[in-house]
Structures are given as C-alpha cells and as structure tokens.
Write a protein that holds these residues in place. Structure first.
Motif, PDB file in Angstrom:
ATOM      1  N   GLU A  29     -12.024  -4.579 -13.994  1.00 23.23           N
ATOM      2  CA  GLU A  29     -11.923  -3.300 -14.688  1.00 23.23           C
ATOM      3  C   GLU A  29     -12.930  -2.337 -14.094  1.00 23.23           C
ATOM      4  OE1 GLU A  29     -12.179  -1.542 -19.278  1.00 23.23           O
ATOM      5  OE2 GLU A  29     -12.624  -3.654 -18.829  1.00 23.23           O
ATOM      6  N   GLY A  30     -12.480  -1.096 -13.871  1.00 23.25           N
ATOM      7  CA  GLY A  30     -13.392  -0.114 -13.312  1.00 23.25           C
ATOM      8  C   GLY A  30     -12.678   1.183 -12.966  1.00 23.25           C
ATOM      9  N   ILE A  31     -13.374   2.029 -12.219  1.00 23.48           N
ATOM     10  CA  ILE A  31     -12.884   3.336 -11.807  1.00 23.48           C
ATOM     11  C   ILE A  31     -12.427   3.258 -10.353  1.00 23.48           C
ATOM     12  CG2 ILE A  31     -13.415   5.788 -11.599  1.00 23.48           C
ATOM     13  CD1 ILE A  31     -13.470   4.736 -14.444  1.00 23.48           C
ATOM     14  N   VAL A  32     -11.230   3.769 -10.062  1.00 20.49           N
ATOM     15  CA  VAL A  32     -10.691   3.751  -8.702  1.00 20.49           C
ATOM     16  C   VAL A  32     -11.471   4.752  -7.849  1.00 20.49           C
ATOM     17  CG1 VAL A  32      -8.647   4.083  -7.281  1.00 20.49           C
ATOM     18  CG2 VAL A  32      -8.421   3.108  -9.563  1.00 20.49           C
ATOM     19  N   THR A  33     -12.018   4.270  -6.748  1.00 15.82           N
ATOM     20  CA  THR A  33     -12.786   5.135  -5.844  1.00 15.82           C
ATOM     21  C   THR A  33     -12.072   5.395  -4.521  1.00 15.82           C
ATOM     22  OG1 THR A  33     -13.999   3.217  -4.966  1.00 15.82           O
ATOM     23  CG2 THR A  33     -14.966   4.371  -6.844  1.00 15.82           C
ATOM     24  N   ASP A  34     -11.152   4.515  -4.129  1.00 19.90           N
ATOM     25  CA  ASP A  34     -10.469   4.713  -2.843  1.00 19.90           C
ATOM     26  C   ASP A  34      -9.176   3.905  -2.851  1.00 19.90           C
ATOM     27  OD1 ASP A  34     -10.001   5.599  -0.238  1.00 19.90           O
ATOM     28  OD2 ASP A  34     -10.957   3.828   0.630  1.00 19.90           O
ATOM     29  N   ARG A  68     -10.125   0.110  -3.786  1.00 16.25           N
ATOM     30  CA  ARG A  68     -11.517  -0.127  -4.158  1.00 16.25           C
ATOM     31  C   ARG A  68     -11.779   0.484  -5.529  1.00 16.25           C
ATOM     32  NH1 ARG A  68     -16.286   1.813  -0.238  1.00 16.25           N
ATOM     33  NH2 ARG A  68     -15.347   0.140   1.008  1.00 16.25           N
ATOM     34  N   ILE A  69     -12.381  -0.324  -6.409  1.00 17.73           N
ATOM     35  CA  ILE A  69     -12.774   0.159  -7.725  1.00 17.73           C
ATOM     36  C   ILE A  69     -14.255  -0.132  -7.936  1.00 17.73           C
ATOM     37  CG2 ILE A  69     -10.464  -0.224  -8.653  1.00 17.73           C
ATOM     38  CD1 ILE A  69     -11.533  -2.651 -10.117  1.00 17.73           C
ATOM     39  N   GLN A  70     -14.871   0.697  -8.737  1.00 25.60           N
ATOM     40  CA  GLN A  70     -16.278   0.508  -9.101  1.00 25.60           C
ATOM     41  C   GLN A  70     -16.333   0.045 -10.542  1.00 25.60           C
ATOM     42  OE1 GLN A  70     -18.740   3.964  -8.802  1.00 25.60           O
ATOM     43  NE2 GLN A  70     -20.650   2.869  -9.152  1.00 25.60           N
ATOM     44  N   GLY A  75       0.811  -1.210   0.000  1.00 18.85           N
ATOM     45  CA  GLY A  75       0.000   0.000   0.000  1.00 18.85           C
ATOM     46  C   GLY A  75       0.847   1.263   0.000  1.00 18.85           C
ATOM     47  N   PHE A  76       1.923   1.273   0.793  1.00 14.23           N
ATOM     48  CA  PHE A  76       2.819   2.434   0.790  1.00 14.23           C
ATOM     49  C   PHE A  76       3.499   2.595  -0.569  1.00 14.23           C
ATOM     50  CE2 PHE A  76       2.615   2.122   5.465  1.00 14.23           C
ATOM     51  CZ  PHE A  76       2.439   3.458   5.770  1.00 14.23           C
ATOM     52  N   VAL A  77       3.893   1.479  -1.170  1.00 15.84           N
ATOM     53  CA  VAL A  77       4.531   1.554  -2.488  1.00 15.84           C
ATOM     54  C   VAL A  77       3.574   2.142  -3.520  1.00 15.84           C
ATOM     55  CG1 VAL A  77       5.490   0.184  -4.363  1.00 15.84           C
ATOM     56  CG2 VAL A  77       6.138  -0.328  -2.020  1.00 15.84           C
ATOM     57  N   LEU A  78       2.322   1.704  -3.497  1.00 11.94           N
ATOM     58  CA  LEU A  78       1.349   2.219  -4.450  1.00 11.94           C
ATOM     59  C   LEU A  78       1.083   3.701  -4.243  1.00 11.94           C
ATOM     60  CD1 LEU A  78      -1.309  -0.661  -4.571  1.00 11.94           C
ATOM     61  CD2 LEU A  78       0.411  -0.105  -6.280  1.00 11.94           C
ATOM     62  N   MET A  79       1.064   4.137  -2.983  1.00 11.83           N
ATOM     63  CA  MET A  79       0.780   5.540  -2.703  1.00 11.83           C
ATOM     64  C   MET A  79       1.879   6.464  -3.197  1.00 11.83           C
ATOM     65  SD  MET A  79      -0.933   5.272   1.069  1.00 11.83           S
ATOM     66  CE  MET A  79      -2.469   4.373   1.298  1.00 11.83           C
ATOM     67  N   PHE A  80       3.131   5.987  -3.152  1.00  9.12           N
ATOM     68  CA  PHE A  80       4.231   6.849  -3.548  1.00  9.12           C
ATOM     69  C   PHE A  80       4.655   6.596  -4.995  1.00  9.12           C
ATOM     70  CE2 PHE A  80       4.569   6.906   1.094  1.00  9.12           C
ATOM     71  CZ  PHE A  80       4.690   8.265   1.324  1.00  9.12           C
ATOM     72  N   ALA A  81       4.507   5.364  -5.493  1.00 11.75           N
ATOM     73  CA  ALA A  81       4.831   5.100  -6.897  1.00 11.75           C
ATOM     74  C   ALA A  81       3.775   5.676  -7.830  1.00 11.75           C
ATOM     75  CB  ALA A  81       4.977   3.598  -7.136  1.00 11.75           C
ATOM     76  N   ARG A  82       2.529   5.735  -7.375  1.00 15.32           N
ATOM     77  CA  ARG A  82       1.423   6.355  -8.074  1.00 15.32           C
ATOM     78  C   ARG A  82       1.204   5.781  -9.477  1.00 15.32           C
ATOM     79  NH1 ARG A  82       1.843  12.343  -8.640  1.00 15.32           N
ATOM     80  NH2 ARG A  82      -0.364  12.109  -9.091  1.00 15.32           N
ATOM     81  N   PRO A  83       0.993   4.463  -9.605  1.00 13.32           N
ATOM     82  CA  PRO A  83       0.616   3.935 -10.924  1.00 13.32           C
ATOM     83  C   PRO A  83      -0.789   4.368 -11.335  1.00 13.32           C
ATOM     84  CG  PRO A  83       0.454   2.214  -9.265  1.00 13.32           C
ATOM     85  CD  PRO A  83       1.064   3.405  -8.579  1.00 13.32           C
ATOM     86  N   PHE A  84      -1.609   4.735 -10.370  1.00 12.20           N
ATOM     87  CA  PHE A  84      -2.944   5.251 -10.662  1.00 12.20           C
ATOM     88  C   PHE A  84      -3.394   6.092  -9.481  1.00 12.20           C
ATOM     89  CE2 PHE A  84      -3.267   0.911  -9.022  1.00 12.20           C
ATOM     90  CZ  PHE A  84      -3.988   1.114  -7.864  1.00 12.20           C
ATOM     91  N   GLU A  85      -4.444   6.885  -9.702  1.00  8.33           N
ATOM     92  CA  GLU A  85      -5.000   7.756  -8.683  1.00  8.33           C
ATOM     93  C   GLU A  85      -6.516   7.551  -8.626  1.00  8.33           C
ATOM     94  OE1 GLU A  85      -3.908  11.730  -9.528  1.00  8.33           O
ATOM     95  OE2 GLU A  85      -1.751  11.410  -9.274  1.00  8.33           O
ATOM     96  N   ILE A  86      -7.133   8.169  -7.638  1.00 10.38           N
ATOM     97  CA  ILE A  86      -8.585   8.078  -7.507  1.00 10.38           C
ATOM     98  C   ILE A  86      -9.235   8.748  -8.723  1.00 10.38           C
ATOM     99  CG2 ILE A  86     -10.562   8.818  -6.141  1.00 10.38           C
ATOM    100  CD1 ILE A  86      -8.844   8.596  -3.671  1.00 10.38           C
ATOM    101  N   GLY A  87     -10.160   8.032  -9.337  1.00 13.23           N
ATOM    102  CA  GLY A  87     -10.825   8.517 -10.534  1.00 13.23           C
ATOM    103  C   GLY A  87     -10.280   7.954 -11.827  1.00 13.23           C
ATOM    104  N   ASP A  88      -9.154   7.210 -11.763  1.00 15.29           N
ATOM    105  CA  ASP A  88      -8.578   6.632 -12.976  1.00 15.29           C
ATOM    106  C   ASP A  88      -9.315   5.366 -13.379  1.00 15.29           C
ATOM    107  OD1 ASP A  88      -6.772   8.641 -13.070  1.00 15.29           O
ATOM    108  OD2 ASP A  88      -5.024   7.459 -12.492  1.00 15.29           O
ATOM    109  N   TRP A  89      -9.267   5.093 -14.654  1.00 12.01           N
ATOM    110  CA  TRP A  89      -9.859   3.886 -15.232  1.00 12.01           C
ATOM    111  C   TRP A  89      -8.746   2.852 -15.390  1.00 12.01           C
ATOM    112  CZ3 TRP A  89     -12.079   3.843 -20.922  1.00 12.01           C
ATOM    113  CH2 TRP A  89     -12.460   2.547 -21.239  1.00 12.01           C
ATOM    114  N   ILE A  90      -8.798   1.774 -14.589  1.00 12.63           N
ATOM    115  CA  ILE A  90      -7.722   0.798 -14.580  1.00 12.63           C
ATOM    116  C   ILE A  90      -8.269  -0.599 -14.865  1.00 12.63           C
ATOM    117  CG2 ILE A  90      -6.390   2.162 -12.928  1.00 12.63           C
ATOM    118  CD1 ILE A  90      -7.118   0.059 -10.791  1.00 12.63           C
ATOM    119  N   VAL A  91      -7.341  -1.477 -15.261  1.00 11.84           N
ATOM    120  CA  VAL A  91      -7.635  -2.886 -15.468  1.00 11.84           C
ATOM    121  C   VAL A  91      -6.598  -3.685 -14.688  1.00 11.84           C
ATOM    122  CG1 VAL A  91      -7.908  -4.755 -17.136  1.00 11.84           C
ATOM    123  CG2 VAL A  91      -8.556  -2.422 -17.763  1.00 11.84           C
ATOM    124  N   VAL A  92      -7.056  -4.499 -13.735  1.00 13.00           N
ATOM    125  CA  VAL A  92      -6.186  -5.347 -12.929  1.00 13.00           C
ATOM    126  C   VAL A  92      -6.644  -6.785 -13.118  1.00 13.00           C
ATOM    127  CG1 VAL A  92      -5.276  -5.836 -10.632  1.00 13.00           C
ATOM    128  CG2 VAL A  92      -5.880  -3.497 -11.255  1.00 13.00           C
TER     129      VAL A  92
END
Length: 414
Positions: free
Chosen positions: A213-218, A225-227, A192-209
């Motif tokens: 697939e969905g929009i990052v909400t938190d 969490r994605i919707q 979680g710390f790595v993701l927060m500082f590496a920033r591969p995505f942010e809240i509101g981005d459209w990602i596929v893991v």
C-alpha cells in the motif's frame, strides 16, 4: 555522377595554397553548423506563413542541400574529385544502384515527415483530452514512431533485396525464438502498455496491491513504483499488478471511514445513534454530502455494535488517521457526557438445567475459600442441595441423586 565530380575540379585550381584551402574548409563546415542550429527557426518561419508540412519540407531540404554543398566544397578544394571518381568507377556503381539509393533516400525523408505529421496530429487530438496524461502521450508517440519506422525499413529492404520473403520468414522465426526466451519480459511490457492505456491508477494515487500500500510515484513499461507510508520505495512488476486486485482509494476523490462503536445492552440505542450522528455532523473532517450514517450492525458479546460512517475529501493516509482519531475522541467525550456506556468485553456464565452451580460470595470478601457446588439428577427436574457441613470422610455418591463437592481457592488467598 561523373559530370558533377568533374565540375568540382575548378575549386582545386582556383584555391592552390594550403592556407586558403583550410580557410575554405572551415567556412564550409561553419556554414553547415549554422544551418544545423538554425533550421528549426526556418521551419517555424515557414510553418507560421504556410502549412506545417511545408515547414518540414523546407527544413529537411535546407539540411540536405547544405550537407551536399559543404561536402562538395571540401572535396573540390582539396582536389579529391578524381580520386572519388575513380572509386565510383571501380565499384561499378551504375544507374540502377543510384536509382535505388535515391528511392531509399526519398522513403527515409518521407518517413521522417510522416512521423512529424503524426506527432502533430496526436498532440492536437490529445491536447483537448484532459483524461490523457503527458506520459500516455509520450508512450503513444514512441509507439507510433516504432511502427512507422518498421514499415519504412521493410520497404527500403524491399528496394534493395529481390527475395524479401525469405528474410521476413527468418525474421519471423527469430521473433518466435526471442519471444519464447523472453516471455516473462514481454508479458511485463505488454502489461505495462495495458496499464498505461486502461489507467486503473495514475501517478499520485493511493493504491493497494495485494499486501502493498502506498502512493504511486512512477509508471514505466516494466514496473510501477510506489512509496509506502513507512517511507519505503516498492517496485512492483506490471504483470503482477495486471493479475492482482488493485484498490484505488483516490479514484473518486473521497473516502468513507467507518468506526465500530459498542453500546451497552441497557443503554438506549436510538439515543446513542442520535449522539453519533450529531458528533459526525460537527466533525471538521467529515463531508456534508454524502451525509454521515449510523447503522446497527450486530449483537456483540458485550453490547450492540453501531457503525458510524462518514466521508472525507481528498483521500490521504495521514488525513484518514487524523479523521478517525478526531471522531473516536469526540464520540468518547459525548458518550461520557450523556451517560452512555461503552461496555467492556464480558461474558455471562450460566448452568444447564440439570446442573446447579453456586458460588459463595462471602468467602471472597472474607479472604477464605470459595465453595462451588454442583448437583445433578437423572430426571433433570430436581436439584440436590449440598450438605450444610460436608463430612470429609464421606465418599461421593455415584448414584442418580448423588452430588460431588468441589472446593476452589480464590486468587486473593495466594
């Protein structure tokens, strides 16, 4: 200490009635509450006229002094100084203990001031950085608090405990045991710390893991969490995200859409490519730069496959499907208007050199049976012709020049 306690005895002698003692106690506590609610204003007032460090010191000194003053008033008014002095004498609190307590108090005050100073520095540094989000600022501040308080507590323990090495060794072993027992949780937190500082995505981005697939909400320390586009909320552990391939379709602010278009082999491919380029250039969803692009991809089963590529702005799932729908409808209309055929899936059947396959088309039109005859030869150079009127009693020949007759009933005869 005894001198200070003895100096408070005059309060009990001055205020003798219980009603007055209650009034004095309420006033002292009210004064303490007023200071608690207004010390921020004092801090800002001092900060505006001097330095922020002086404001912190003034606020902390005001709180400390008010607490001690209110406590002394309450103890003195109710005549508890002698009792408190007796407790101090019985507990054998000497000058060394008082000195350690004072040092510990100073260390805690210094820790509080250092944390506020570091928070102010981090706000100034990150305030000018547009790439750092508020969530990352908060995480950085909390991490700094944990580190500073940990160091401060170790120093305070060192003031009171002579052999601090044994305590640290025991704490180290305890940390190892806890780490082994909760390695999955710790791995998730570190991810979680790595993701927060590496920033591969942010809240509101459209990602596929993986398959999600969905929009990052938190984004939290433990999970993300994605919707989904079906309206479902999906919780993905951060360690899963850290070990998976993540596709961020919102990172560049634009998205390329490609539509495969089949063109008949008899059609003019260059003309079809020009029509596709004109259609995409006039499409309201397509960006002017990068320009739409038409490429020849492959020879398909039914025609030449062209790839119609164009870019859309502000990638969203709904926007993407609307753009694809508009492009496909416009391509179909233009192809129909220009007479360019989009072929149906079709296959061509052919025989080998040593085999002759013939289908009688007149039998299908007349509703009768369709004769399919094959003839093979050993050398492959000649083909045997079927008999005009096959003899039903004739046995098929298995020799080199023999042939075999097949009769196949057409589906319309059923």
């Amino acid at each position: 200490m005894s001198v200070i306690l003895a100096g408070l005895d005059w309060l009990s002698q001055t205020v003798e009635s219980t009603e007055l003692r209650l009034v004095v106690t309420v006033v002292a506590l009210g004064f303490l509450l007023v200071v608690l609610f207004t010390h921020r204003n004092v801090q800002r007032w001092v900060t505006d006229r001097s330095k922020p460090l002086y404001g912190d010191l003034a606020a902390f000194g005001l709180l400390t002094g008010t607490c001690l003053f209110s406590l002394g008033i309450v103890v003195g008014v109710w005549g508890q100084t002698a009792e408190l002095q007796q407790q101090v004498s019985d507990s054998a609190i000497g000058g060394e203990v008082i000195a350690r307590a004072i040092v510990s108090f100073i260390l805690l005050v210094a820790t509080f001031i250092i944390i506020r100073f570091l928070k102010r520095v981090l706000d100034e540094v990150f305030g000018s950085a547009t790439t750092v989000t508020d969530h990352q600022r908060e995480i950085t501040h909390r991490t700094t608090q944990v580190v500073v308080w940990s160091v401060s507590l170790v120093i305070v323990l060192g003031v009171w405990i002579d052999d601090l090495g044994g305590l640290l060794v025991g704490a180290g072993f305890l940390g190892i045991v806890v780490g082994m027992a909760a390695r999955q949780t710790l791995g998730t937190v570190l991810a979680g710390f790595v993701l927060m500082f590496a920033r591969p995505f942010e809240i509101g981005d459209w990602i596929v893991v993986e398959d999600e697939e969905g929009i990052v909400t938190d984004i939290s320390i433990v999970n993300t969490r994605i919707q989904s586009f079906d309206g479902e909320y999906i919780m993905i552990p951060n360690d899963v995200i850290a070990s998976s391939t993540v596709t961020n379709r919102s990172k560049r602010g634009r998205l390329r859409i490609e539509i495969d278009v089949g063109v008949d082999y008899d059609a003019d491919v260059d003309q079809a490519a020009d029509i596709l380029e004109d259609v995409l250039s006039d499409l309201e969803y397509a960006l002017d730069a990068p320009m739409p692009q038409i490429v020849s991809k492959e020879f398909g089963d039914s025609g030449v496959v062209l790839g119609a590529r164009f870019w859309i702005d502000k990638p969203r799932s709904q926007w993407r499907w609307q753009a694809r729908t508009a492009a496909i409808n416009a391509i179909k209309r233009e192809f129909d208007a220009e007479g360019v055929d989009i072929p149906y899936p079709q296959r061509e059947l052919s025989s080998r050199d040593e085999t002759d396959v013939r289908i009688d088309p007149t039998s299908r039109a007349g509703g009768g049976e369709t004769d399919v005859e094959t003839a093979s030869s050993r050398d492959g150079g000649s083909k045997a012709e079927p008999d005009p009127e096959p003899d039903p009693e004739r046995e098929p020949e298995n020799g080199n020049g023999g042939g075999r007759e097949y009769r196949m009933r057409h589906p319309e005869d059923n």
